[in-house]
Design a protein around this motif. Structure first.
Motif, mmCIF file in Angstrom:
data_model
loop_
_atom_site.group_PDB
_atom_site.id
_atom_site.type_symbol
_atom_site.label_atom_id
_atom_site.label_comp_id
_atom_site.label_asym_id
_atom_site.label_seq_id
_atom_site.Cartn_x
_atom_site.Cartn_y
_atom_site.Cartn_z
ATOM 1 N N ALA A 155 0.836 -1.203 0.000
ATOM 2 C CA ALA A 155 0.000 0.000 0.000
ATOM 3 C C ALA A 155 0.871 1.254 0.000
ATOM 4 O O ALA A 155 0.577 2.222 -0.714
ATOM 5 C CB ALA A 155 -0.933 0.001 1.209
ATOM 6 N N ARG A 156 1.971 1.245 0.777
ATOM 7 C CA ARG A 156 2.873 2.402 0.802
ATOM 8 C C ARG A 156 3.527 2.630 -0.550
ATOM 9 O O ARG A 156 3.628 3.761 -1.028
ATOM 10 C CB ARG A 156 3.939 2.220 1.878
ATOM 11 N N VAL A 157 3.974 1.547 -1.181
ATOM 12 C CA VAL A 157 4.608 1.666 -2.492
ATOM 13 C C VAL A 157 3.605 2.199 -3.515
ATOM 14 O O VAL A 157 3.927 3.071 -4.326
ATOM 15 C CB VAL A 157 5.183 0.298 -2.941
ATOM 16 N N PHE A 158 2.384 1.700 -3.459
ATOM 17 C CA PHE A 158 1.348 2.157 -4.386
ATOM 18 C C PHE A 158 1.076 3.650 -4.213
ATOM 19 O O PHE A 158 0.985 4.393 -5.193
ATOM 20 C CB PHE A 158 0.062 1.356 -4.170
ATOM 21 N N LYS A 159 0.971 4.108 -2.970
ATOM 22 C CA LYS A 159 0.734 5.532 -2.713
ATOM 23 C C LYS A 159 1.894 6.387 -3.223
ATOM 24 O O LYS A 159 1.686 7.455 -3.803
ATOM 25 C CB LYS A 159 0.534 5.786 -1.220
ATOM 26 N N ALA A 160 3.118 5.909 -3.004
ATOM 27 C CA ALA A 160 4.291 6.664 -3.453
ATOM 28 C C ALA A 160 4.322 6.757 -4.976
ATOM 29 O O ALA A 160 4.624 7.814 -5.539
ATOM 30 C CB ALA A 160 5.570 6.017 -2.935
ATOM 31 N N GLU A 161 3.999 5.668 -5.657
ATOM 32 C CA GLU A 161 3.980 5.689 -7.117
ATOM 33 C C GLU A 161 2.885 6.611 -7.642
ATOM 34 O O GLU A 161 3.093 7.346 -8.614
ATOM 35 C CB GLU A 161 3.782 4.274 -7.667
ATOM 36 N N ALA A 162 1.719 6.576 -7.020
ATOM 37 C CA ALA A 162 0.626 7.451 -7.440
ATOM 38 C C ALA A 162 1.010 8.918 -7.244
ATOM 39 O O ALA A 162 0.741 9.767 -8.105
ATOM 40 C CB ALA A 162 -0.643 7.125 -6.652
ATOM 41 N N ARG A 163 1.669 9.225 -6.117
ATOM 42 C CA ARG A 163 2.117 10.597 -5.861
ATOM 43 C C ARG A 163 3.156 11.024 -6.896
ATOM 44 O O ARG A 163 3.124 12.140 -7.409
ATOM 45 C CB ARG A 163 2.692 10.681 -4.449
ATOM 46 N N GLY A 164 4.070 10.099 -7.233
ATOM 47 C CA GLY A 164 5.095 10.403 -8.228
ATOM 48 C C GLY A 164 4.498 10.668 -9.604
ATOM 49 O O GLY A 164 4.930 11.575 -10.312
ATOM 50 N N MET A 165 3.499 9.884 -9.976
ATOM 51 C CA MET A 165 2.850 10.104 -11.270
ATOM 52 C C MET A 165 2.146 11.458 -11.303
ATOM 53 O O MET A 165 2.185 12.165 -12.313
ATOM 54 C CB MET A 165 1.853 8.981 -11.552
ATOM 55 N N LYS A 166 1.517 11.828 -10.201
ATOM 56 C CA LYS A 166 0.830 13.120 -10.139
ATOM 57 C C LYS A 166 1.828 14.263 -10.270
ATOM 58 O O LYS A 166 1.585 15.232 -10.988
ATOM 59 C CB LYS A 166 0.064 13.231 -8.820
ATOM 60 N N GLU A 167 2.984 14.144 -9.596
ATOM 61 C CA GLU A 167 4.013 15.177 -9.688
ATOM 62 C C GLU A 167 4.570 15.271 -11.112
ATOM 63 O O GLU A 167 4.831 16.371 -11.607
ATOM 64 C CB GLU A 167 5.132 14.887 -8.694
ATOM 65 N N ASP A 168 4.743 14.129 -11.778
ATOM 66 C CA ASP A 168 5.221 14.137 -13.159
ATOM 67 C C ASP A 168 4.240 14.853 -14.079
ATOM 68 O O ASP A 168 4.635 15.638 -14.940
ATOM 69 C CB ASP A 168 5.444 12.706 -13.667
ATOM 70 N N GLU A 169 2.944 14.584 -13.895
ATOM 71 C CA GLU A 169 1.928 15.247 -14.703
ATOM 72 C C GLU A 169 1.943 16.754 -14.465
ATOM 73 O O GLU A 169 1.819 17.540 -15.408
ATOM 74 C CB GLU A 169 0.547 14.681 -14.383
ATOM 75 N N GLU A 170 2.091 17.163 -13.204
ATOM 76 C CA GLU A 170 2.119 18.590 -12.888
ATOM 77 C C GLU A 170 3.328 19.262 -13.519
ATOM 78 O O GLU A 170 3.238 20.380 -14.028
ATOM 79 C CB GLU A 170 2.122 18.794 -11.377
ATOM 80 N N ARG A 171 4.488 18.579 -13.519
ATOM 81 C CA ARG A 171 5.689 19.141 -14.159
ATOM 82 C C ARG A 171 5.496 19.295 -15.659
ATOM 83 O O ARG A 171 5.882 20.306 -16.243
ATOM 84 C CB ARG A 171 6.903 18.238 -13.886
ATOM 85 N N GLU A 172 4.878 18.291 -16.298
ATOM 86 C CA GLU A 172 4.631 18.366 -17.734
ATOM 87 C C GLU A 172 3.692 19.529 -18.066
ATOM 88 O O GLU A 172 3.905 20.249 -19.041
ATOM 89 C CB GLU A 172 4.042 17.046 -18.249
ATOM 90 N N GLU A 173 2.650 19.700 -17.270
ATOM 91 C CA GLU A 173 1.715 20.804 -17.486
ATOM 92 C C GLU A 173 2.425 22.145 -17.328
ATOM 93 O O GLU A 173 2.194 23.077 -18.092
ATOM 94 C CB GLU A 173 0.524 20.703 -16.526
ATOM 95 N N ALA A 174 3.298 22.259 -16.347
ATOM 96 C CA ALA A 174 4.036 23.505 -16.132
ATOM 97 C C ALA A 174 4.953 23.793 -17.319
ATOM 98 O O ALA A 174 5.064 24.941 -17.755
ATOM 99 C CB ALA A 174 4.847 23.419 -14.841
ATOM 100 N N LYS A 175 5.592 22.763 -17.856
ATOM 101 C CA LYS A 175 6.455 22.951 -19.027
ATOM 102 C C LYS A 175 5.645 23.415 -20.223
ATOM 103 O O LYS A 175 6.062 24.300 -20.974
ATOM 104 C CB LYS A 175 7.179 21.649 -19.372
#
Length: 92
Positions: free
Chosen positions: A36-56
């Motif tokens: 569950a911890r790994v899943f949450k961390a991966e989901a958070r990482g994907m969200k941060e990646d999407e936010e970075r792409e949108e900012a670019k």
């Protein structure tokens, strides 16, 4: 059908203990928590990646917008050299 009551819940826990054994249950619970911890961390990482792409994308659009408003074009215009025109006219 509602949630299981007190006796049904005790019966379910007893069956689970009999199937998996009392020694394996803590290991399974620990493994489930880690997953569950790994899943949450991966989901958070994907969200941060999407936010970075949108900012670019926004930054690129703003940069292009500034270039267009300052009178510059995004793609440079290419004009053929004068010498080529003169050569074509001399051949005819």
């Amino acid at each position: 059908m509602g949630l299981p009551g007190g006796w049904e819940l005790i019966l379910i826990v007893l069956v689970v203990v009999l199937l998996f054994g009392a020694t394996k249950l803590p290991k399974m619970a620990r493994s489930l928590g880690q997953s569950a911890r790994v899943f949450k961390a991966e989901a958070r990482g994907m969200k941060e990646d999407e936010e970075r792409e949108e900012a670019k994308k926004r930054e690129k659009a703003e940069r292009e917008s500034r270039e267009l408003t300052s009178g510059e074009s995004v793609t440079p215009s290419v004009t053929p050299p004068v010498e080529d025109k003169q050569r074509d006219e001399s051949k005819n």
